[in-house]
Design an enzyme around this catalytic site. Structure first.
Site, PDB file in Angstrom:
ATOM      1  N   GLU B  53       0.923  -1.040   0.034  1.00 16.29           N
ATOM      2  CA  GLU B  53       0.015  -0.075   0.026  1.00 16.29           C
ATOM      3  C   GLU B  53       0.978   1.092   0.176  1.00 16.29           C
ATOM      4  O   GLU B  53       1.764   1.459   0.936  1.00 16.29           O
ATOM      5  CB  GLU B  53      -0.837  -0.123   1.211  1.00 16.29           C
ATOM      6  N   ASP B  64      -4.818   9.501   9.973  1.00 18.78           N
ATOM      7  CA  ASP B  64      -3.495   8.925  10.590  1.00 18.78           C
ATOM      8  C   ASP B  64      -2.984   9.532  11.709  1.00 18.78           C
ATOM      9  O   ASP B  64      -3.625  10.559  12.255  1.00 18.78           O
ATOM     10  CB  ASP B  64      -2.502   9.233   9.605  1.00 18.78           C
TER      11      ASP B  64
END
Lengths: 422, 264
Positions: B53, B64
């Protein structure tokens, strides 16, 4: 008509809404708005949208909000004519909508009370918020104290230093203030951090967004909570002058005070709606926060809207002397109003805003928030353009106590041996 | 090989796929290529990530945690440009790896959804994970990915209703990304009981493979997740390891994790 009736009218369900006022069911104002959010938060936003829709039709909720606005926040706020200030604005009549007189010192309390009541209805017990200048943080901490809710406020590290007094106020009110160090350590980073908290704690936490931005239903909901400003002002201007103003002026960071006052006049085609964005050190310096003037459409913090971004789609840090305005995004409805030409947006530099800040203080005995001083500087220019027959309504969105440190430094007010240099 | 075939191959080995994440351009574009290369091989040169990824660094990464945000910041400060991501994907495809991109929506929106899908496909990319784009807002993206034959991977969360699970699974291709916990990226002590339940609920709506991410860091956790999911996604642990020990550390970690998906 009472304020209560005004509020009720603004919230009455089932009333056909003129085209273009409300977003579509997915929160789109034209091509702007929507929900560009992590899936984890969609359920909470659906819940909020449903609860808000229900509350709009619930007389008990409306009465409770009306009571708080009237007997706690101090609505309706006054309309003050600034005659000596107007002499510097081409002699046009300048009318100030005094949101600075609300409890906690700004327009922010309107939205905070509305949302805090929804939090109670949803059975959540924890509220998170983000704040730039601290006005929204203080308002949120206040409402949480009043309604017995746990309160956490995210604030950029830079802003906690610029606005130390407001940090102390929030803590005194029982809120936990968390300085955010990432990115530019200002408002947008505080929003990022609040969103992260929300994703993690969404089952018992409400994100009490402070401006008419973010994902649906926030832009519409926050606007509706602030529409009371425009509704009151329209009535007050008519009573005072016998006619509608030529221009309604307001500062635009995220855009909540502007959208609130604009909406009172949006169906009056003869009234120009002008938003003033932070021009910082001047547009050509690249250091500004003039999103609508200089940005391009993008997505940030959950909505498509104008955005300050580089040619790679990375968000550019905004700058303004005002901690409340240095946001690289803007509410999606402003983007829509700009594109359809219903509202105009201009920029005002730090220096222009600070001159207007001092001028209002000296001519009227009113120290405005530096945010609001952008609209005052804009009104001076508009007055000079339009001449003495014009009536200009300015949203004085907040008071300047919180900005005294910035102002003292800017004007050299702390060192008595030093002449005012600017 | 497309994503479905990668998962099929893993299924034939009766194991889950191992999916590893790193940001492109971290710490620099060239060094990130070495890190991705290390992810493909592992210490013994035989077992690595089945899918990698490739994260696109973004200024405002709301999904995040601090580890990945710091790595993304580092990449941006080192001058990462969006076009570098295609370069990184090419290097992975050339080495025989299977790359998907994970990106916030604004860089794609700004680049142009169709141009992005076209250029990623040309670089050898197989799909795109969009953490802040839900299918409801994905009309342009669905058209672009269809036009260029790219898989589009939407996310489901423990808070997703049945209606939303159905809607999201229907709009997704390649695999469904199930977020194991309510929260942001970052290694955690436990994967969360919500993950197994979410996978089970999602399976009721789709035959697509289901990958589980957020909070997975050790071989032990990988084995646990591999017990109920078709793919196990590891991110922050790779970032931390890459930062500490470079490509050699990434090879060690991938070997441990690859044993994890094969431990049943």
């Amino acid at each position: 008509m009472t304020v209560g009736a005004e509020t009720a009218r603004a919230h009455r369900p089932g009333k056909p809404v003129p085209e273009g006022h409300d977003p579509d069911e997915r929160g789109h104002f034209g091509v702007y708005g929507g929900r560009f959010m992590p899936e984890a938060l969609i359920a909470a936003q659906d819940e909020l949208a449903a609860e808000y829709a229900k509350a709009q039709g619930d007389p008990q909720y409306l009465a409770e909000l009306d009571d708080l606005l009237r007997n706690y926040a101090g609505r309706p706020s006054l309309l003050t004519e600034a005659k000596r200030f107007a002499e510097h604005a081409g002699g046009a009549r300048i009318l100030l909508k005094r949101e600075d007189l609300n409890h906690t010192g700004s327009h922010k309390i309107n939205n905070v009370l509305g949302q805090a009541l929804l939090v109670k209805r949803m059975g959540k017990r924890r509220v998170i918020a983000e704040t730039g200048a601290g006005q929204h943080g203080v308002a949120t901490a206040t409402a949480c104290a009043l309604l017995d809710l746990e309160c956490v406020v995210y604030m950029g590290k830079v802003d906690t230093e610029r606005q130390a007094l407001n940090v102390a106020r929030m803590r005194l009110l029982g809120a936990e203030v968390i300085p955010v160090n990432s990115g530019s350590a200002t408002l947008k980073d505080a929003i990022n951090e609040a969103l992260r908290d929300w994703v993690t704690n969404v089952d018992h936490t409400h994100y009490l967004l402070g401006t008419a931005a973010g994902s649906h239903p926030f832009p519409m909901m926050v606007r509706n909570f602030h529409k009371v400003i425009g509704d009151e002002a329209r009535r007050q201007v008519l009573e005072l002058t016998g006619r509608l103003p030529d221009v309604v002026a307001a500062c635009v960071g995220g855009g909540s005070n502007a959208i609130g006052i604009f909406h009172g006049f949006i169906d009056d085609p003869g009234v120009r709606l002008v938003g003033f964005e932070p021009g910082g050190h001047g547009i050509s310096s690249g250091e500004h926060g003039a999103t609508l003037c200089e940005g391009t459409p993008g997505t940030l913090h959950g909505a498509r809207s104008y955005l300050l971004q580089d040619d790679d789609g990375q968000v550019i840090e905004a700058y303004s002397i005002s901690a409340g305005l240095d946001y690289p995004g803007v509410g999606p409805e402003h983007s829509y109003l700009k594109d359809i030409g219903r509202a105009e947006y201009r920029s005002i530099t730090d220096d222009e805003a600070m001159q207007a800040f001092r001028l209002l203080s000296r001519t009227e005995g009113i120290i405005p928030a530096i945010e609001s001083a952008h609209a005052l500087a804009g009104a001076i220019k508009l007055g000079q353009e339009l001449g003495p027959d014009a009536i200009i309504l300015v949203n004085l969105s907040g008071r300047g106590d919180k900005d005294m440190d910035t102002a003292a430094k800017y004007f050299g007010l702390v060192d008595e041996s030093k002449e005012e240099s600017r | 090989m497309n994503l479905r075939e990668v998962f099929q191959a893993c299924r034939e080995e009766q194991r889950a796929a191992l999916i590893g994440y790193l940001p492109a351009g971290f710490p620099t574009v060239e060094e990130s290529k070495e890190l991705f290369s290390a992810m493909l091989t592992g210490t013994d040169g035989s077992t690595g990530c089945d899918i990698v990824e490739v994260g696109i660094p973004f200024s405002d990464p709301v999904m995040d945690g601090p580890t990945i945000q710091a790595a993304s910041d580092k990449a941006l400060r080192a001058g990462f440009r969006l076009r570098d991501a295609f370069d990184v994907v090419s290097s992975i495809a050339d080495a025989g790896g299977h790359a998907v991109v994970m990106t916030y929506w604004n860089p794609v929106h700004h680049y142009g959804p169709d141009a992005f899908a076209r250029d990623l496909k040309a670089a050898g990319g197989l799909g795109v994970i969009t953490p802040d784009l839900i299918p409801d807002e994905g009309e342009d993206w669905i058209a672009a990915t269809d036009a260029h034959g790219l898989d589009r991977i939407f996310l489901v969360a423990p808070s997703s209703t049945e209606e939303r699970l159905a809607l999201t699974a229907k709009a997704t291709s390649g695999f469904v990304y199930a977020t194991s916990v309510m929260g942001v990226t970052g290694a955690r002590e436990s994967v969360g009981a919500a993950a197994a339940g979410l996978v089970q609920r999602t399976r009721a709506h789709t035959d697509l493979p289901i990958g589980v991410g957020l909070g997975v860091r050790s071989g032990e956790q990988v084995a646990e997740v591999a017990g109920f999911a078709d793919g196990v996604i590891v991110g922050s642990a790779f970032v931390t390891r890459a930062e500490q020990d470079g490509p050699a550390g990434v090879r060690e970690l991938v070997a441990e994790l690859a044993r994890g998906v094969r431990s049943r």
